[in-house]
Design a protein around this motif. Structure first.
Motif, PDB file in Angstrom:
ATOM      1  N   THR A  54       0.820  -1.209   0.000  1.00 31.41           N
ATOM      2  CA  THR A  54       0.000   0.000   0.000  1.00 31.41           C
ATOM      3  C   THR A  54       0.854   1.258   0.000  1.00 31.41           C
ATOM      4  N   ILE A  55       0.199   2.354  -0.412  1.00 33.88           N
ATOM      5  CA  ILE A  55       0.752   3.693  -0.281  1.00 33.88           C
ATOM      6  C   ILE A  55      -0.190   4.469   0.633  1.00 33.88           C
ATOM      7  N   ALA A  56       0.298   4.899   1.791  1.00 30.21           N
ATOM      8  CA  ALA A  56      -0.509   5.703   2.702  1.00 30.21           C
ATOM      9  C   ALA A  56      -0.489   7.157   2.236  1.00 30.21           C
ATOM     10  N   VAL A  57      -1.650   7.816   2.264  1.00 30.53           N
ATOM     11  CA  VAL A  57      -1.763   9.223   1.887  1.00 30.53           C
ATOM     12  C   VAL A  57      -1.978  10.034   3.164  1.00 30.53           C
ATOM     13  N   LEU A  58      -1.024  10.900   3.469  1.00 36.21           N
ATOM     14  CA  LEU A  58      -1.072  11.707   4.687  1.00 36.21           C
ATOM     15  C   LEU A  58      -1.294  13.163   4.333  1.00 36.21           C
ATOM     16  N   ASP A  59      -2.258  13.807   4.990  1.00 39.08           N
ATOM     17  CA  ASP A  59      -2.452  15.250   4.849  1.00 39.08           C
ATOM     18  C   ASP A  59      -1.439  15.946   5.759  1.00 39.08           C
ATOM     19  N   THR A  60      -0.586  16.795   5.182  1.00 39.49           N
ATOM     20  CA  THR A  60       0.490  17.393   5.966  1.00 39.49           C
ATOM     21  C   THR A  60       0.030  18.560   6.829  1.00 39.49           C
ATOM     22  N   ALA A  61      -1.226  18.975   6.678  1.00 40.99           N
ATOM     23  CA  ALA A  61      -1.779  20.008   7.559  1.00 40.99           C
ATOM     24  C   ALA A  61      -2.385  19.381   8.815  1.00 40.99           C
ATOM     25  N   SER A  62      -3.265  18.411   8.610  1.00 39.03           N
ATOM     26  CA  SER A  62      -3.927  17.747   9.748  1.00 39.03           C
ATOM     27  C   SER A  62      -3.088  16.628  10.336  1.00 39.03           C
ATOM     28  N   LEU A  63      -2.086  16.174   9.586  1.00 42.44           N
ATOM     29  CA  LEU A  63      -1.234  15.035   9.982  1.00 42.44           C
ATOM     30  C   LEU A  63      -2.068  13.779  10.231  1.00 42.44           C
ATOM     31  N   ALA A  64      -3.074  13.589   9.376  1.00 38.83           N
ATOM     32  CA  ALA A  64      -3.933  12.414   9.465  1.00 38.83           C
ATOM     33  C   ALA A  64      -3.828  11.605   8.180  1.00 38.83           C
ATOM     34  N   ILE A  65      -3.848  10.278   8.306  1.00 40.39           N
ATOM     35  CA  ILE A  65      -3.867   9.395   7.143  1.00 40.39           C
ATOM     36  C   ILE A  65      -5.258   9.447   6.526  1.00 40.39           C
ATOM     37  N   GLU A  66      -5.333   9.790   5.233  1.00 37.13           N
ATOM     38  CA  GLU A  66      -6.622   9.929   4.556  1.00 37.13           C
ATOM     39  C   GLU A  66      -7.068   8.630   3.890  1.00 37.13           C
ATOM     40  N   LYS A  67      -6.125   7.891   3.341  1.00 37.15           N
ATOM     41  CA  LYS A  67      -6.492   6.646   2.673  1.00 37.15           C
ATOM     42  C   LYS A  67      -5.240   5.820   2.396  1.00 37.15           C
ATOM     43  N   TYR A  68      -5.458   4.586   1.969  1.00 37.81           N
ATOM     44  CA  TYR A  68      -4.380   3.707   1.528  1.00 37.81           C
ATOM     45  C   TYR A  68      -4.663   3.296   0.083  1.00 37.81           C
ATOM     46  N   ILE A  69      -3.646   3.417  -0.759  1.00 36.38           N
ATOM     47  CA  ILE A  69      -3.768   3.056  -2.171  1.00 36.38           C
ATOM     48  C   ILE A  69      -3.088   1.704  -2.374  1.00 36.38           C
ATOM     49  N   LYS A  70      -3.793   0.777  -2.986  1.00 33.72           N
ATOM     50  CA  LYS A  70      -3.228  -0.546  -3.240  1.00 33.72           C
ATOM     51  C   LYS A  70      -2.337  -0.507  -4.470  1.00 33.72           C
ATOM     52  N   VAL A  71      -1.109  -1.027  -4.329  1.00 35.57           N
ATOM     53  CA  VAL A  71      -0.179  -1.102  -5.466  1.00 35.57           C
ATOM     54  C   VAL A  71       0.341  -2.540  -5.574  1.00 35.57           C
ATOM     55  N   GLY A  72       1.618  -2.716  -5.957  1.00 35.61           N
ATOM     56  CA  GLY A  72       2.173  -4.057  -6.137  1.00 35.61           C
ATOM     57  C   GLY A  72       2.783  -4.612  -4.867  1.00 35.61           C
ATOM     58  N   ARG A  73       3.567  -5.662  -5.013  1.00 32.56           N
ATOM     59  CA  ARG A  73       4.137  -6.350  -3.861  1.00 32.56           C
ATOM     60  C   ARG A  73       5.391  -5.647  -3.339  1.00 32.56           C
TER      61      ARG A  73
END
Length: 356
Positions: A147-166
């Protein structure tokens, strides 16, 4: 009348005329000079020995040449964690990816004080984060769970996880897309051989590009090319460097190439290579510029990481030595001559430069 006096008189009359033509309430605007950035020092992330919980953060002060062996524990009263893998500066904050601990440590780059510690876990299972990149107030963190975690750098909260390869490793951003090396490194000998392309507008994977197996290093240049360094399978498949055109997402070239760490600065890509060499590739001409940047014969025990200070052109190389004792960082001027070196912790892998 001598020419000098004539010129002086003409200049004086012109100045008086200009001032007389200005109204009293007309301000003469003088554009302020933008001060040049000055470096205060640098941080070195030392990953430590896996499963030993001994990652450290060395700080070197340019002004007084003071060296703090572990700035993080000194100011926070606790350790950084197990296996610090990546460190980046974005805005006023530094972000440290700690792999085995499955945490993201966000700290104040001036003081080293922790602002927030984020657990990167799926329930109680650690995601094993690897690398971090930034784009438009978002941070993207690759993790070995695919996965790729998406972090908002203002709120410092993880918004979602993007599925990629192994087992994704390094990433680069070009043309509004995120390029992710899917190594499959935990599935030896069944490595992955793809690069995931993530559309940053939709935050979704839109395709996979096939490269040589076990890709790990990824960097992008200012012309829209993405370079992917694959290790191969250590036996029958050679290591390789692929060049991807981010406009078409097609592989332009793929050549046998043995290298370690990569970094791009301006028109040049620096790649560590065996024999204490640093190869320099010109990304504008797409030709090898130098077979070895090091010009004074400096040798390393084990070249581990590389960084370039874009303000000075200085090139920094980390030396992991024997992997069980303290490492060292070497600084070279832009011509490849050693300027100085500093002692670090175990396995120094990444460097961040901070301004005054």
């Amino acid at each position: 009348m001598k020419p000098f006096k004539q010129n002086y008189l003409i200049g004086l009359l012109l100045a008086v005329g200009i001032l007389g033509a200005c109204k009293k309430n007309d301000a003469i605007v003088i554009e302020p000079e933008i001060p040049k950035a000055e470096r205060r020092g640098l941080y070195v992330l030392n990953e430590g020995i896996m499963n030993s919980n001994n990652s450290t953060l060395t700080y070197y002060n340019y002004e007084n040449h003071a060296l703090i062996a572990d700035q993080f524990s000194t100011v926070n009263g606790r350790g950084l964690g197990d296996t610090g893998n990546d460190i980046k500066l974005y805005g006023s904050k530094m972000y440290i990816v700690v792999n085995v601990s499955s945490t993201l440590e966000i700290i104040n780059h001036k003081t080293g004080l922790s602002i927030k510690k984020i657990d990167l876990k799926d329930g109680t299972t650690g995601r094993l984060p690897r690398y971090i990149v930034f784009n438009k107030n978002k941070a993207y963190i690759s993790s070995y769970d695919g996965t790729i975690a998406v972090l908002d750098t203002a709120s410092l909260a993880i918004e979602k996880y993007i599925k990629v390869g192994r087992n994704p490793e390094q990433m680069a951003i070009a043309n509004g897309k995120l390029y992710v090396a899917n190594s499959g490194g935990l599935d030896y000998p069944n490595y992955d051989n793809t690069v995931s392309v993530v559309d940053l507008a939709t935050m979704t994977e839109i395709k996979k590009i096939t490269v040589v197996e076990n890709p790990g290093g990824v960097v992008a240049d200012q012309y829209g090319d993405v370079y992917v360094l694959s290790t191969g399978n250590y036996e029958t498949v050679q290591s390789s460097l692929a060049t991807i055109d981010s406009k078409t997402d097609l592989v332009k070239t793929q050549v046998d190439f043995s290298g370690g760490s990569m970094v791009v600065n301006g028109d040049f890509m620096y790649v560590t290579a065996t024999g204490s060499k640093i190869k320099v590739f010109n990304t504008k001409t797409e030709k090898m510029e130098k077979e070895n940047f090091i010009s004074d014969g400096t040798k390393f025990t084990y070249m581990y990481g590389i960084a370039v200070d874009e303000l000075t052109g200085e090139v920094f190389v980390t030396d992991a030595k024997d992997f069980i004792t303290s490492g060292e960082v070497f600084c070279f001027d832009k011509d490849g001559n050693k300027k100085y070196s500093i002692k670090t912790g175990l396995l120094p892998n990444n460097i961040v430069f901070v301004n005054k």
